[in-house]
Design an enzyme around this catalytic site. Sequence first.
Site, PDB file in Angstrom:
ATOM      1  N   SER A  44       0.970  -1.337  -0.183  1.00  0.00           N
ATOM      2  CA  SER A  44      -0.063  -0.390  -0.180  1.00  0.00           C
ATOM      3  C   SER A  44       0.498   1.385  -0.096  1.00  0.00           C
ATOM      4  O   SER A  44      -0.021   2.550  -0.013  1.00  0.00           O
ATOM      5  CB  SER A  44      -0.955   0.338   1.062  1.00  0.00           C
ATOM      6  OG  SER A  44      -0.456  -0.223   2.371  1.00  0.00           O
ATOM      7  N   ASP A 329      -3.217   8.425   8.196  1.00  0.00           N
ATOM      8  CA  ASP A 329      -4.044   7.412   8.381  1.00  0.00           C
ATOM      9  C   ASP A 329      -3.579   6.967   9.520  1.00  0.00           C
ATOM     10  O   ASP A 329      -2.409   6.666   9.467  1.00  0.00           O
ATOM     11  CB  ASP A 329      -4.789   6.613   7.603  1.00  0.00           C
ATOM     12  CG  ASP A 329      -3.774   5.227   6.580  1.00  0.00           C
ATOM     13  OD1 ASP A 329      -2.373   5.482   6.937  1.00  0.00           O
ATOM     14  OD2 ASP A 329      -4.434   5.409   5.430  1.00  0.00           O
ATOM     15  N   HIS A 332       0.142   4.765   7.155  1.00  0.00           N
ATOM     16  CA  HIS A 332       0.869   5.597   6.159  1.00  0.00           C
ATOM     17  C   HIS A 332       0.675   7.090   6.342  1.00  0.00           C
ATOM     18  O   HIS A 332      -0.098   7.761   6.743  1.00  0.00           O
ATOM     19  CB  HIS A 332      -0.081   5.731   4.391  1.00  0.00           C
ATOM     20  CG  HIS A 332      -0.907   4.182   4.357  1.00  0.00           C
ATOM     21  ND1 HIS A 332      -2.593   3.470   4.732  1.00  0.00           N
ATOM     22  CD2 HIS A 332      -0.093   2.766   3.896  1.00  0.00           C
ATOM     23  CE1 HIS A 332      -2.470   2.367   4.790  1.00  0.00           C
ATOM     24  NE2 HIS A 332      -1.263   1.630   3.891  1.00  0.00           N
TER      25      HIS A 332
END
Length: 370
Positions: A44, A329, A332
């Site tokens: 991600s 978040d 990340h």
Amino acid sequence: MRKGAALVLFPFWVVVIFICCMQLQAGDGKVLQRVPCYFIFGDSLADNGNNNFLSTIAKVNHRPYGIDFPSGPTGRFCNGRTTVDIIAELMGFNNYIPPFATTKGRKILSGVNYASGSAGILNETGQHLGGHISMDGQLKNHQITISRMAKILGTNRSAAAKYLNKCLYHVGMGSNDFINNYFQPKYYPTSRRYTPEQYAKVLAVQYFKQLKTLYSYGARKIALFGVGPIGCAPNSLSLHGATNGSTCVDPMNNAAQIFNENLKLIVNRLNKTKTDADFVYVDGMGHAAEALSYGFKVLDAGCCQVGSSGQCIPFKTPCQNRSEYVFWDAFHPTEAVNRITARLSYNVVFPSKTDLHRDHRDHGSHPIEL
Ligand SMILES: *[C@@H]1O[C@H](CO)[C@@H](O)[C@H](O)[C@H]1NC(C)=O
Ligand SMILES: *[C@@H]1O[C@H](CO)[C@@H](O)[C@H](O)[C@H]1NC(C)=O
Ligand SMILES: *[C@@H]1O[C@H](CO)[C@@H](O)[C@H](O)[C@H]1NC(C)=O
Ligand SMILES: *[C@@H]1O[C@H](CO)[C@@H](O)[C@H](O)[C@H]1NC(C)=O
Ligand SMILES: *[C@@H]1O[C@H](CO)[C@@H](O)[C@H](O)[C@H]1NC(C)=O
């Protein structure tokens, strides 16, 4: 990003000279494209839309993601640019590298991004969150790209092979093998089966095979990113609690360090045995620590309000002063952090002349069993 339209005004021979000397500075001081193509394997931290088409919780093609990205939400797990976006900028690319999931035609000649949120070195990593493309799957997708490329460059495969030798390959895997495997004992048996040392070896054996496969597909300049301080992510803190006397979950960071030590050995071994290739280790943990010295104000909470997944709650307004936050978040980093770590990584992958004499091979003195 920069426009390439000015080139059209130059006579053809000037363009030829420009192409032949792509590693040099342009007259106006801008760095011309370092490499013709950039391929990205990862999770991600680099995903830019591959998970949008999968059935998974690890998918973020909605606001407030992309609030600082020119075209809005794309599936990037960030408020703005990821490190691979910024590295592409630093290398002089006019466009960000497009995701495999939506890329067709000649666009693939400048590279493809295979990264997939929640994916890891091991196939099963991240499966409790839903669909994902593991490192093995990403390598399979790269094979598809290579066949497409051979068609574009002519039926002669050696033309594609030569072209693939010139690209930069970015590989950043491993974080999820901890976050979404080893440290999720409810879903995965690995922490009962292995000590952190044994698990790092299991990962290293698999990763070593995968990297040899990537080499066999023509990769000759490969940047390998170590796992960052995963134990300092807000999600880790809320799930496991900070270790006594620490602001982070130390067992997670320690496990990541053990993995990174093994990764360094792999990188050195590959760099020594594949003498026509350049394998470079990028110290994600060190770069994150260096980024913290830039005076961010909020280190232990994300900028957006997160749900139980640790991702931003869709359409909730995030914090205003995003450049003061380390985390976007619960997992990340913000674009502000990515700007710093991307620059540090770029300098490792393309060292300036004064750095060329530094030898990073000293790590390789301990043999690794693979
Ligand atoms: C992982 O899954 C792929 C299919 O996507 C398979 O080809 C591969 O052999 C698997 N790897 C392992 C180590 O089981
Ligand atoms: C492929 O093209 C290269 C030149 O680009 C040439 O040297 C080589 O002989 C060709 N190979 C085949 C199998 O046609
Ligand atoms: C953590 O620190 C507190 C206070 O210093 C102490 O009472 C407690 O025993 C410690 N816990 C562990 C697990 O070390
Ligand atoms: C900016 O962030 C700080 C935390 O560092 C917070 O206390 C403050 O209210 C924020 N200011 C604005 C204008 O959002
Ligand atoms: C990798 O090997 C090349 C020679 O093949 C060498 O020039 C380079 O310094 C090595 N890089 C590292 C990080 O050891």
